[in-house]
Design a protein around this motif. Sequence first.
Motif, PDB file in Angstrom:
ATOM      1  N   PHE A   1     -23.037 -22.939  -0.420  1.00 17.22           N
ATOM      2  CA  PHE A   1     -23.485 -24.192  -1.014  1.00 17.22           C
ATOM      3  C   PHE A   1     -24.677 -24.739  -0.247  1.00 17.22           C
ATOM      4  O   PHE A   1     -24.956 -24.319   0.882  1.00 17.22           O
ATOM      5  N   SER A   2     -25.325 -25.680  -0.867  1.00 16.31           N
ATOM      6  CA  SER A   2     -26.405 -26.400  -0.211  1.00 16.31           C
ATOM      7  C   SER A   2     -26.050 -27.877  -0.180  1.00 16.31           C
ATOM      8  O   SER A   2     -25.076 -28.310  -0.815  1.00 16.31           O
ATOM      9  N   ALA A   3     -26.833 -28.643   0.538  1.00 14.01           N
ATOM     10  CA  ALA A   3     -26.544 -30.079   0.653  1.00 14.01           C
ATOM     11  C   ALA A   3     -26.587 -30.769  -0.701  1.00 14.01           C
ATOM     12  O   ALA A   3     -25.760 -31.649  -0.997  1.00 14.01           O
ATOM     13  N   VAL A   4     -27.514 -30.359  -1.538  1.00 17.75           N
ATOM     14  CA  VAL A   4     -27.636 -31.052  -2.822  1.00 17.75           C
ATOM     15  C   VAL A   4     -26.446 -30.743  -3.730  1.00 17.75           C
ATOM     16  O   VAL A   4     -26.120 -31.523  -4.620  1.00 17.75           O
ATOM     17  N   ASP A   5     -25.825 -29.615  -3.484  1.00 22.61           N
ATOM     18  CA  ASP A   5     -24.637 -29.306  -4.281  1.00 22.61           C
ATOM     19  C   ASP A   5     -23.562 -30.362  -4.083  1.00 22.61           C
ATOM     20  O   ASP A   5     -22.696 -30.556  -4.938  1.00 22.61           O
ATOM     21  N   ILE A   6     -23.593 -31.005  -2.931  1.00 25.81           N
ATOM     22  CA  ILE A   6     -22.556 -31.982  -2.611  1.00 25.81           C
ATOM     23  C   ILE A   6     -23.086 -33.411  -2.689  1.00 25.81           C
ATOM     24  O   ILE A   6     -22.441 -34.290  -3.257  1.00 25.81           O
ATOM     25  N   PHE A   7     -24.264 -33.624  -2.146  1.00 27.56           N
ATOM     26  CA  PHE A   7     -24.734 -35.001  -1.959  1.00 27.56           C
ATOM     27  C   PHE A   7     -25.810 -35.429  -2.950  1.00 27.56           C
ATOM     28  O   PHE A   7     -26.559 -36.366  -2.666  1.00 27.56           O
ATOM     29  N   GLU A   8     -25.912 -34.781  -4.053  1.00 32.50           N
ATOM     30  CA  GLU A   8     -26.926 -35.198  -5.020  1.00 32.50           C
ATOM     31  C   GLU A   8     -26.642 -36.631  -5.461  1.00 32.50           C
ATOM     32  O   GLU A   8     -25.521 -36.970  -5.857  1.00 32.50           O
ATOM     33  N   ALA A   9     -27.670 -37.449  -5.364  1.00 30.06           N
ATOM     34  CA  ALA A   9     -27.500 -38.873  -5.677  1.00 30.06           C
ATOM     35  C   ALA A   9     -27.065 -39.066  -7.129  1.00 30.06           C
ATOM     36  O   ALA A   9     -27.413 -38.280  -8.024  1.00 30.06           O
ATOM     37  N   ASN A  10     -26.313 -40.132  -7.313  1.00 28.54           N
ATOM     38  CA  ASN A  10     -25.863 -40.538  -8.654  1.00 28.54           C
ATOM     39  C   ASN A  10     -24.974 -39.498  -9.317  1.00 28.54           C
ATOM     40  O   ASN A  10     -24.998 -39.326 -10.536  1.00 28.54           O
TER      41      ASN A  10
ATOM     42  N   ASP B   1     -20.878 -37.557  -8.962  1.00 29.62           N
ATOM     43  CA  ASP B   1     -19.530 -37.734  -8.412  1.00 29.62           C
ATOM     44  C   ASP B   1     -19.325 -36.703  -7.311  1.00 29.62           C
ATOM     45  O   ASP B   1     -19.241 -35.494  -7.587  1.00 29.62           O
ATOM     46  N   ILE B   2     -19.261 -37.180  -6.074  1.00 28.11           N
ATOM     47  CA  ILE B   2     -19.191 -36.239  -4.949  1.00 28.11           C
ATOM     48  C   ILE B   2     -17.918 -35.406  -4.987  1.00 28.11           C
ATOM     49  O   ILE B   2     -17.905 -34.231  -4.604  1.00 28.11           O
ATOM     50  N   ASN B   3     -16.852 -35.989  -5.495  1.00 26.13           N
ATOM     51  CA  ASN B   3     -15.609 -35.211  -5.551  1.00 26.13           C
ATOM     52  C   ASN B   3     -15.687 -34.119  -6.609  1.00 26.13           C
ATOM     53  O   ASN B   3     -15.151 -33.017  -6.419  1.00 26.13           O
ATOM     54  N   ALA B   4     -16.377 -34.425  -7.705  1.00 22.37           N
ATOM     55  CA  ALA B   4     -16.610 -33.377  -8.708  1.00 22.37           C
ATOM     56  C   ALA B   4     -17.519 -32.304  -8.123  1.00 22.37           C
ATOM     57  O   ALA B   4     -17.318 -31.100  -8.364  1.00 22.37           O
TER      58      ALA B   4
ATOM     59  N   VAL C   1     -20.413 -39.980   1.200  1.00 22.41           N
ATOM     60  CA  VAL C   1     -19.311 -39.520   2.052  1.00 22.41           C
ATOM     61  C   VAL C   1     -18.123 -40.469   1.957  1.00 22.41           C
ATOM     62  O   VAL C   1     -16.959 -40.068   1.992  1.00 22.41           O
ATOM     63  N   ASP C   2     -18.442 -41.765   1.790  1.00 23.89           N
ATOM     64  CA  ASP C   2     -17.365 -42.760   1.688  1.00 23.89           C
ATOM     65  C   ASP C   2     -16.438 -42.477   0.523  1.00 23.89           C
ATOM     66  O   ASP C   2     -15.283 -42.904   0.520  1.00 23.89           O
ATOM     67  N   ASP C   3     -16.946 -41.793  -0.464  1.00 20.69           N
ATOM     68  CA  ASP C   3     -16.147 -41.590  -1.676  1.00 20.69           C
ATOM     69  C   ASP C   3     -15.352 -40.289  -1.645  1.00 20.69           C
ATOM     70  O   ASP C   3     -14.590 -40.021  -2.578  1.00 20.69           O
ATOM     71  N   ILE C   4     -15.540 -39.525  -0.590  1.00 23.03           N
ATOM     72  CA  ILE C   4     -14.835 -38.237  -0.578  1.00 23.03           C
ATOM     73  C   ILE C   4     -13.335 -38.474  -0.462  1.00 23.03           C
ATOM     74  O   ILE C   4     -12.872 -39.248   0.371  1.00 23.03           O
ATOM     75  N   ALA C   5     -12.626 -37.823  -1.311  1.00 24.69           N
ATOM     76  CA  ALA C   5     -11.171 -37.879  -1.262  1.00 24.69           C
ATOM     77  C   ALA C   5     -10.639 -36.457  -1.100  1.00 24.69           C
ATOM     78  O   ALA C   5     -11.032 -35.551  -1.826  1.00 24.69           O
ATOM     79  N   ILE C   6      -9.809 -36.316  -0.108  1.00 25.91           N
ATOM     80  CA  ILE C   6      -9.181 -35.012   0.121  1.00 25.91           C
ATOM     81  C   ILE C   6      -7.796 -35.065  -0.503  1.00 25.91           C
ATOM     82  O   ILE C   6      -7.044 -36.022  -0.279  1.00 25.91           O
ATOM     83  N   ASN C   7      -7.506 -34.084  -1.286  1.00 27.60           N
ATOM     84  CA  ASN C   7      -6.220 -34.168  -1.999  1.00 27.60           C
ATOM     85  C   ASN C   7      -5.393 -32.902  -1.851  1.00 27.60           C
ATOM     86  O   ASN C   7      -5.064 -32.262  -2.856  1.00 27.60           O
TER      87      ASN C   7
END
Lengths: 516, 466
Positions: B67-76, B78-81, A27-33
């Motif tokens: 979406f599901s949680a893993v779609d966003i928070f999958e470890a390792n 890029d969360i923004n991707a 979550v810390d890395d989330i950037a809203i743009n």
Amino acid sequence: MNKYLLRVSLLGLILVSCSKELDFNMVDDIAINPSGTIPLATLTLNLGDLVNDIDSTIVVDPDNSLRIYYRQDSVFTYSASDILTIPDQDPFDLVVTESQPFFRVGVALGTIAGAQLGAATFSSGTIGMEIAASDSALSDIRFELTFYNATLNGQTYSDTFSLAALQRNLLDSSIINGLSFDFSDGGTRVNYLDIGIKILDADTASLPSNVSYSCGVALKNLGLEVASGFFGQRVQAAPSGNFNFDINGIANFAGGLYLTNPRLTLITKSTVGLPIRITTDFDGQNSEGTLVSLDAPPFNILASPAPGVVQESRFSLNANNSQITNFLANIPQSILYAGNISLNPDGNVGPPNFIASSSNVVIDFEVSVPMEMRMEDMRLDQTIEDFSISAGGNEDFFEKLTLYFNSENGLPLDLNLRVILQDSATADSIGGFEIGLLNAAPIDNNGRAIAPAIADNEVVFDQTLIRALLRSGSLRFIASVNSTNNGQDAVKMYTDYDLVIRAAIQANSNIKVNSL
Amino acid sequence: MKKILSTLTLVVAIVFSASAQSDMLLYNFNAISQSLHTNPAMPQQTKVWVGLPAISGLSTHYHNSGFSAVDIFEANTDINANLRNVTAGLDASSQLAVSQTVDLLGIGFSLKKGFVSLGATQHINLTMDIPYQLFEVMFSENNNSITQLDVSTFDLEISNRTAFYLGYQHRFLNEKLTLGLRANYLIGQQHAYIERSNVSLTNDSTYTINGRSDILVRSAGASAFEADAIEPMNIALANNTGFSFNFGGHYQLSDKWSFSASVLDIGSITYNDYTRSYVSDSEFEFRGIEADLAANDFGDAVDRAVDSLEAGFNFQEVDGDTYSRSLMPRIFAAANYHINEKHTFGALYHSRIWNGEAFHDFGVNYQGRLSRTFQFTAGYSMINGTAHNIGAGFDLKLGAFQLYLMSDNIFGMVDYGGLQTTNFRFGINLTFYGKKEKKEKKKKEEAEANTPSQTNNESINFINNF
């Protein structure tokens, strides 16, 4: 049943081993743009609106052209007392005795600067009488003082003073308000006083012999009601001062304003019957403190032709007889003035001077200039102090900012704007930008704008400039205004000129969730 | 922020992944009388059923088609991707639905050719479109302009209502055909929905934003909590009432095949109490700070600009408007193949209709009527486009007590990160079957009679008389 449970447990383990690991610290890395193009301002100006203000220095001529009009009344004021005063007179010493109880003498009235009075009426004043006897008497002794060339209520003026019995000295006075003098002695003299003193009781036995009475007669605190004659040739200084001179819309600019037909008029109104020459010293001070002198030449104020008649004199200053072009080009915000008047500058010539207690000389200052001008690098230099923008520790909040400016300029003026970001500690420039905010509208042969000019500008704030903006402590704006053709063409201003400036900002943000 | 998000995600995931039953499996699972909630004509195994207050039926439903949680928070990763990918996958049909149903009370009993049920249920529902435009603004690389925003498809509905029901089913045609009806008297405690949500902010040019809003949000009940003295009974029994009906049919075509269908929640509630509407109907043009340079009126220019925006949307609150809102109709259709008395395979179609849009679910299932003590069901469903929902459920009868547990997505129990859809149903009933001896005796007598119709009746009734 046990086999069944075993299979279910195995299936669960397999599923668990297949499940992907979650990491909520991401979550810390989330950037809203988000981005967006936000209108910032739409600024409008109609030149005609500038004259709606009742305090406006801009007025509209019948052809809807604009004119700078400014009038400051009573810049200089000279009253009758500034022009002519009669000083307190030294005592005239008249001596009478028992044997010579009457004494009459002609003396000169003391004046200033060689003033030569033919007649005068005093609205105020006193006659002082000081009698010193060589010996006292047993009874009162009366003395009669007569001004043979003065009348009060149509009668020759005389007054009686009494030395008390056994007294050797008398100090007395008499009010002479309204006393009129004819100082001309039948047109043969000036400043002439005809005074007589007489012992009224000279034939009585009580008047001691061999006693002399010295009578000192003095005129004091004389206030003139009216006077005529020649009031002398002298110079009278006027108090210095200053007044504001704000021209709407350009008051904060400095320099570069060249009016095609600059004119300034000094208007005098005189009820004094004597010629006066006035010398003025007008200095205009602009927003930057620069002083430019008007260098107006001395000019003559005509004498009033008759008591109670106001004589108006107008003196026009133009580019040929003054430095008015540079004076106004400096765009003065404040005008400092000083001056003096010279009475009877050509000496004792012409008809006699006259003055009344209500007479005065008033000098007004009037500027009336068509707004037909050239502007060449007319500058505005202002700094906004204590400027600060906080990014809350997230200097990368915005990836890029783009400022857009669009103008539809119906005014025949270019405006170039330079913005300098200044370091909060040193005030050194740490960045900035410059744009041609306004393009001058094209003009016809008469200098009138014929169509609006469009200007589009954009300023990109990249990361370097954004950081400079965040670090800056003050913003300095330097604007330069030129009339059409880079300030070479003279232009006229009309009420129907319109200006629209639009500004917008496109922001590309990069907001870290953990900074919120 | 992180803690809140993490906690919320975990709670949602764990709670729902721990569930074990869903309507897709419940429909055919007539071992429990709660199957009547999905089809009032569903033949019942029990003779008498009593739902214990508040615990006879607890169900929750979670569905997120986006979406599901893993779609966003999958470890390792890029969360923004990940967020960009999630955003790219969202569209106008992406939906989030959460509901909770509690059986407050229930009772059922069989008659000669019919079955009567009555009771009360409490329903809490949240259904909303996922605002994909906001995701685009926040996370998309290209369509992220907040000033090219056009939200015209966003729907949301929240409701909390009580249903008092009375149902009856009757068998016809030698018990081949069963028709059922359930009537519901409804009381809505709280409700809110977006009737219109046409909002757009678009750059007409660089220097102008054109705003348009046509918004109508209706609500009932919430404003009751603003009163100085809250009256619980006024809230619980608010004058927000209505009726709805459930219709169902079940047809036993042969020993092997049976078909059934139901239509649920045909009706509406009229909201009279504590209603409040939020209305915005306007068009405006925003040009930033508007100032006349001649007037030199910059003093409150910013305030004026903000005021103009507020005035532009022209939001108004209107109290006291009465409105009616239809329930969300549902349709079930099923076909079952009975291998024998104990094992059945079925196919099921389910649809729900919300704001004129239908959302479709498909599933296949197995029903194992292994014994009166233990029955089992499992199935695979595709729910509103989300696949890989493997569900299972069972009932365990311990004397008169019947415990059941069911979920449409048991994978979610162990892989909550990938959870998009599940529901969970749990409850304890008191159930009473008929005596087996009598049934066996009857079977024997009928077999001796050896008539075809009786044979058919026997096969038809094995569900009813299990």
